[in-house]
Enzyme design. Structure first.
Site, PDB file in Angstrom:
ATOM      1  N   ASP A   1      -4.515  10.793  13.568  1.00 13.50           N
ATOM      2  CA  ASP A   1      -5.482  11.969  12.730  1.00 13.50           C
ATOM      3  C   ASP A   1      -6.523  11.214  11.755  1.00 13.50           C
ATOM      4  O   ASP A   1      -6.863  12.126  10.767  1.00 13.50           O
ATOM      5  CB  ASP A   1      -4.378  12.656  11.949  1.00 13.50           C
TER       6      ASP A   1
ATOM      7  N   GLU B   1       0.015   9.836  19.819  1.00 14.14           N
ATOM      8  CA  GLU B   1       0.778  10.671  18.730  1.00 14.14           C
ATOM      9  C   GLU B   1      -0.013  11.974  18.479  1.00 14.14           C
ATOM     10  O   GLU B   1      -0.494  12.474  17.470  1.00 14.14           O
ATOM     11  CB  GLU B   1       0.544   9.908  17.245  1.00 14.14           C
TER      12      GLU B   1
ATOM     13  N   GLU C   1      -6.194  14.877   7.407  1.00 18.73           N
ATOM     14  CA  GLU C   1      -5.685  14.548   8.494  1.00 18.73           C
ATOM     15  C   GLU C   1      -5.279  15.750   9.552  1.00 18.73           C
ATOM     16  O   GLU C   1      -5.279  15.601  10.587  1.00 18.73           O
ATOM     17  CB  GLU C   1      -4.548  13.527   8.314  1.00 18.73           C
TER      18      GLU C   1
ATOM     19  N   HIS D   1      -1.486   6.303  -0.920  1.00 26.36           N
ATOM     20  CA  HIS D   1      -2.966   6.286  -0.719  1.00 26.36           C
ATOM     21  C   HIS D   1      -3.831   7.470  -0.372  1.00 26.36           C
ATOM     22  O   HIS D   1      -4.943   7.869   0.067  1.00 26.36           O
ATOM     23  CB  HIS D   1      -3.437   5.354   0.508  1.00 26.36           C
TER      24      HIS D   1
ATOM     25  N   ARG E   1      -5.526  11.160  -0.004  1.00 26.25           N
ATOM     26  CA  ARG E   1      -6.596  11.550  -0.733  1.00 26.25           C
ATOM     27  C   ARG E   1      -6.305  12.632  -1.819  1.00 26.25           C
ATOM     28  O   ARG E   1      -6.557  12.784  -2.719  1.00 26.25           O
ATOM     29  CB  ARG E   1      -7.691  11.844   0.474  1.00 26.25           C
TER      30      ARG E   1
HETATM   31  C1  UD1 Z   1      -7.626   6.208   5.990  1.00 19.11           C
HETATM   32  C2  UD1 Z   1      -7.452   7.674   6.835  1.00 19.11           C
HETATM   33  C3  UD1 Z   1      -5.944   8.111   6.503  1.00 19.11           C
HETATM   34  C4  UD1 Z   1      -5.179   6.844   6.904  1.00 19.11           C
HETATM   35  C5  UD1 Z   1      -5.465   5.698   5.916  1.00 19.11           C
HETATM   36  C6  UD1 Z   1      -4.459   4.618   6.246  1.00 19.11           C
HETATM   37  C7  UD1 Z   1      -9.276   9.124   7.175  1.00 19.11           C
HETATM   38  C8  UD1 Z   1      -9.958  10.195   6.485  1.00 19.11           C
HETATM   39  N1  UD1 Z   1      -8.447   8.603   6.309  1.00 19.11           N
HETATM   40  O1  UD1 Z   1      -7.521   6.680   4.516  1.00 19.11           O
HETATM   41  O2  UD1 Z   1      -5.618   9.099   7.524  1.00 19.11           O
HETATM   42  O3  UD1 Z   1      -3.631   7.308   6.477  1.00 19.11           O
HETATM   43  O4  UD1 Z   1      -6.770   5.441   6.322  1.00 19.11           O
HETATM   44  O5  UD1 Z   1      -4.458   3.569   5.372  1.00 19.11           O
HETATM   45  O6  UD1 Z   1      -9.497   8.772   8.318  1.00 19.11           O
HETATM   46  N2  UD1 Z   1     -11.061  -0.063   1.683  1.00 19.11           N
HETATM   47  C9  UD1 Z   1     -11.306  -1.319   1.766  1.00 19.11           C
HETATM   48  N3  UD1 Z   1     -10.857  -2.110   2.827  1.00 19.11           N
HETATM   49  C10 UD1 Z   1     -10.014  -1.707   3.948  1.00 19.11           C
HETATM   50  C11 UD1 Z   1      -9.730  -0.427   3.734  1.00 19.11           C
HETATM   51  C12 UD1 Z   1     -10.047   0.339   2.744  1.00 19.11           C
HETATM   52  O7  UD1 Z   1     -11.923  -1.831   0.837  1.00 19.11           O
HETATM   53  O8  UD1 Z   1      -9.881  -2.777   4.630  1.00 19.11           O
HETATM   54  C13 UD1 Z   1     -11.559   0.706   0.574  1.00 19.11           C
HETATM   55  C14 UD1 Z   1     -12.846   0.945   0.728  1.00 19.11           C
HETATM   56  O9  UD1 Z   1     -13.340   1.149  -0.498  1.00 19.11           O
HETATM   57  C15 UD1 Z   1     -12.968   2.407   1.493  1.00 19.11           C
HETATM   58  C16 UD1 Z   1     -11.977   3.011   0.925  1.00 19.11           C
HETATM   59  O10 UD1 Z   1     -10.863   1.999   0.904  1.00 19.11           O
HETATM   60  O11 UD1 Z   1     -14.257   2.941   1.121  1.00 19.11           O
HETATM   61  C17 UD1 Z   1     -11.445   4.465   1.735  1.00 19.11           C
HETATM   62  O12 UD1 Z   1     -11.343   3.941   3.165  1.00 19.11           O
HETATM   63  P1  UD1 Z   1     -11.013   5.240   4.056  1.00 19.11           P
HETATM   64  O13 UD1 Z   1     -10.831   4.679   5.500  1.00 19.11           O
HETATM   65  O14 UD1 Z   1     -12.286   5.933   3.726  1.00 19.11           O
HETATM   66  O15 UD1 Z   1      -9.840   6.084   3.536  1.00 19.11           O
HETATM   67  P2  UD1 Z   1      -8.426   5.661   3.358  1.00 19.11           P
HETATM   68  O16 UD1 Z   1      -7.785   6.349   2.266  1.00 19.11           O
HETATM   69  O17 UD1 Z   1      -8.100   4.479   3.642  1.00 19.11           O
HETATM   70  N1  UDP Z   2       1.886  -1.236   6.007  1.00 20.40           N
HETATM   71  C1  UDP Z   2       1.523  -2.657   6.046  1.00 20.40           C
HETATM   72  N2  UDP Z   2       1.052  -3.488   4.903  1.00 20.40           N
HETATM   73  C2  UDP Z   2       1.293  -2.633   3.482  1.00 20.40           C
HETATM   74  C3  UDP Z   2       1.553  -1.312   3.558  1.00 20.40           C
HETATM   75  C4  UDP Z   2       1.715  -0.620   4.893  1.00 20.40           C
HETATM   76  O1  UDP Z   2       1.465  -3.223   7.180  1.00 20.40           O
HETATM   77  O2  UDP Z   2       0.978  -3.386   2.569  1.00 20.40           O
HETATM   78  C5  UDP Z   2       2.198  -0.595   7.177  1.00 20.40           C
HETATM   79  C6  UDP Z   2       3.320   0.224   7.402  1.00 20.40           C
HETATM   80  O3  UDP Z   2       4.495  -0.442   7.844  1.00 20.40           O
HETATM   81  C7  UDP Z   2       2.999   1.247   8.436  1.00 20.40           C
HETATM   82  C8  UDP Z   2       1.380   1.338   8.071  1.00 20.40           C
HETATM   83  O4  UDP Z   2       0.990   0.219   7.316  1.00 20.40           O
HETATM   84  O5  UDP Z   2       3.156   0.776   9.740  1.00 20.40           O
HETATM   85  C9  UDP Z   2       1.081   2.756   7.361  1.00 20.40           C
HETATM   86  O6  UDP Z   2      -0.044   2.628   6.869  1.00 20.40           O
HETATM   87  P1  UDP Z   2      -0.648   3.520   5.821  1.00 20.40           P
HETATM   88  O7  UDP Z   2       0.323   4.030   4.770  1.00 20.40           O
HETATM   89  O8  UDP Z   2      -1.833   2.799   5.318  1.00 20.40           O
HETATM   90  O9  UDP Z   2      -1.243   5.038   6.600  1.00 20.40           O
HETATM   91  P2  UDP Z   2      -0.373   6.189   7.379  1.00 20.40           P
HETATM   92  O10 UDP Z   2       0.643   5.876   8.260  1.00 20.40           O
HETATM   93  O11 UDP Z   2      -0.166   7.104   5.984  1.00 20.40           O
HETATM   94  O12 UDP Z   2      -1.518   6.972   7.845  1.00 20.40           O
END
Ligand code: UD1
Ligand code: UDP
Length: 385
Positions: A93, A115, A129, A220, A222
Site C-alpha cells: 500500500d 498482500e 495507505e 512512523h 503520517r
Molecule cells: C513510507 C510509506 C508507508 C510505509 C513506510 C514504511 C507511503 C506514502 N508511505 O512512509 O506506507 O509504512 O514507508 O517505513 O508510501 N527517509 C530517509 N531515509 C530512508 C527513508 C526515509 O531519510 O531510508 C526520510 C526522508 O526524509 C523522507 C522521509 O523519511 O523524505 C519520508 O519517507 P516516505 O517514504 O515519503 O514516507 P514514510 O513515512 O517512510
Molecule cells: N523493521 C526493521 N528495522 C527497524 C524497524 C522495523 O527491520 O528498525 C522491520 C519490521 O520487522 C517490519 C518492517 O520493518 O518487518 C516494518 O516496517 P515499517 O514499520 O517501517 O513499515 P510498515 O510495516 O508499517 O509499512
C-alpha cells in the site's frame, strides 16, 4: 518484474525475489527499486543480497506524496519501456506500489498485487495507505491475499475470485529465513549483540542478569505526526519513569517528522532506561523482537510478525487492517492517547497472567510458504508471446 521502494516492501518482496530466482527455467526475474527509501531500503537489499536491475533513486528529504508519485511515474515509464516485462509485481500500500501499478497499466503490462485485500474501511486511516491499496487493487489482474479475510474483502468489491489466491503473507517467509539464520548460527547472536552495542544499546550487558525487561518501540505513520507523536513520546517518558527496571528501545524511523517530537520531549531529561537508536537492519531487529517483552508500534508489518513470535503488541492506531492479529489476541489498539498507552503497557508489565494469556504464539499470516504459492500461481499463467 518486481517493483518496490520502501523498507517493509523490500522485506516482504525479498523472499519472493529469491524464490523466483531459484526457478530460472521458468522465470526471468527483474528487480526494479524506486528508492522511495534510500538507507532503509539498502539495509534490506544488503541483508538479502539483492542487486537491483533498475534503481530510480528518487528519495529526497522532506518528499511529499506528489513528489514520490510523479518521480515514480516518469521513471517507471522508461524502465518498463526498456525491460518490457510480462507481468509486474507490486506490494501492499505504499506510494511506490500504486504509482508502479499505474505505470504498468499505462504500459499495458498486467499487475500482480502481493498482500492484496487488506482494508480498514477508512480512507484516512492509515493515510494514504488505505486508498493506495484500493487503487492498486483496481489496477491489478492477479491478487495474492495473505488471508481468507483479505480475499473476502476483495470479493466484496467484486474482484473476480478466479484471480485471487490466498497465499499467506510473505513477511512470514522473510521472518522464518531470518529466525532460522539466527537460530542456526551460534556466532551470529554474538555479532548481533556487538552491532547493537555499537548502535547504542548494549543488550548483552543490560539484560545480563535476567531481571530487566525490554520494550521495543517504533513509529512512523503520517496520521500520527504532530500531536500523536508528542503523546507517544510522553507516554514512553511516563512509562520509563514508572518502570526503571525496564529498558525502552526505540529504533527511530529516518523521517524528520518522527525525530522532531523525540528531541522535543526528551531534550531536558536524561533517562537511564530509554534508548533512541538508528533504524536497525532486519536481522538485529528480529533478534530484538525475539528478546523483547512487549512491542509498542504503529507499524503494519510488526503486527504480522509479532503473533508468530508470541509477542504482545500495543498498536498506536485507532483501526487496523490486520483483524487476524486482533483475533489471535496478540495485538491491542491503543491509538495515540497518552494515558491509554501508559495504562495498557502497565497492565502488560504488572500482570503476569494477563501477559501470558495475551502472548500465545499464533500464525494467522501463514506458514512461511507464501512465496512458493505465488510462484506456482505465476507459473500457471500463460505469458510471453
Ligand atoms: C513510507 C510509506 C508507508 C510505509 C513506510 C514504511 C507511503 C506514502 N508511505 O512512509 O506506507 O509504512 O514507508 O517505513 O508510501 N527517509 C530517509 N531515509 C530512508 C527513508 C526515509 O531519510 O531510508 C526520510 C526522508 O526524509 C523522507 C522521509 O523519511 O523524505 C519520508 O519517507 P516516505 O517514504 O515519503 O514516507 P514514510 O513515512 O517512510
Ligand atoms: N523493521 C526493521 N528495522 C527497524 C524497524 C522495523 O527491520 O528498525 C522491520 C519490521 O520487522 C517490519 C518492517 O520493518 O518487518 C516494518 O516496517 P515499517 O514499520 O517501517 O513499515 P510498515 O510495516 O508499517 O509499512
Amino acid at each position: 518484474m518486481l517493483i518496490f521502494g520502501t523498507r517493509p516492501e523490500a522485506i516482504k518482496m525479498a523472499p519472493l525475489v529469491k524464490t523466483l530466482q531459484a526457478r530460472p527455467e521458468r522465470f526471468t526475474t527483474i528487480v526494479a527499486v524506486t528508492g522511495q527509501h534510500r538507507q532503509m531500503l539498502d539495509q534490506v537489499l544488503h541483508l538479502f543480497d539483492i542487486v537491483p536491475d533498475y534503481d530510480l533513486d528518487i528519495m529526497k528529504q522532506g518528499q511529499d506524496l506528489t513528489d514520490v508519485t510523479c518521480r515514480i511515474l516518469t521513471g517507471m515509464r522508461d524502465v518498463l519501456g526498456e525491460a518490457k516485462p510480462d507481468v509486474v509485481l507490486v506490494h501492499g500500500d505504499t506510494s511506490t506500489s500504486t504509482a508502479a501499478a499505474l505505470s504498468a497499466f499505462y504500459a499495458h503490462v498486467p499487475v500482480g498485487h502481493v498482500e492484496a485485500g487488506l482494508r480498514t474501511g477508512d480512507i484516512y486511516s492509515p493515510w494514504p495507505e488505505e486508498m493506495n491499496r484500493r487503487m492498486t487493487g483496481r489496477i491489478a489482474t492477479y491478487h495474492f491475499s495473505p488471508t481468507e479475510t483479505s480475499r473476502d474483502n476483495l470479493l466484496r468489491e467484486n474482484v473476480d475470485g478466479r484471480f485471487i489466491s490466498v497465499t499467506g503473507n510473505t513477511v512470514i517467509d522473510a521472518l522464518h529465513m531470518v529466525v532460522d539464520k539466527i537460530d542456526g548460527d551460534s556466532c551470529l547472536e554474538s555479532s548481533i549483540c556487538d552491532g547493537l552495542a555499537a548502535a547504542g544499546y548494549d543488550l548483552r550487558t543490560r539484560l545480563a542478569d535476567g531481571t530487566r525487561r525490554l520494550v521495543l518501540v517504533t513509529g512512523h505513520r503520517r496520521e500520527n505526526f504532530g500531536t500523536g507523536f508528542l503523546n507517544i513520546c510522553n507516554a514512553i517518558k511516563d512509562l520509563a519513569a514508572k518502570y526503571p527496571e525496564v529498558d525502552f528501545v526505540y529504533p527511530m524511523h529516518l523521517n524528520p517528522n518522527v525525530r522532531r517530537p523525540i528531541a522535543e520531549v526528551f531534550s531536558d531529561i536524561e533517562h537511564a532506561n530509554v534508548f533512541f537508536i538508528e533504524p536497525l537492519e532486519y536481522l538485529p531487529f528480529v533478534y530484538m523482537m525475539k528478546r523483547s517483552y512487549l512491542i509498542i508500534t504503529d507499524s503494519g508489518g510488526i503486527q504480522e510478525e509479532a503473533p508468530s513470535l508470541g509477542k504482545p503488541v500495543l498498536v498506536m492506531r485507532d483501526v487496523t487492517e490486520r483483524p487476524e492479529a486482533l483475533e489471535a489476541g496478540t495485538i491491542r489498539l491503543v491509538g495515540t492517547d497518552r494515558d491509554k498507552i501508559f495504562n495498557e503497557a502497565s497492565h502488560f508489565l504488572d500482570d503476569k497472567k494477563y501477559y501470558e494469556d495475551n502472548s500465545l504464539i499464533a500464525n494467522p499470516y501463514g506458514d512461511g510458504q507464501a512465496c512458493s504459492r505465488i510462484a506456482d500461481v505465476l507459473d500457471s499463467i500463460p505469458m510471453g508471446s
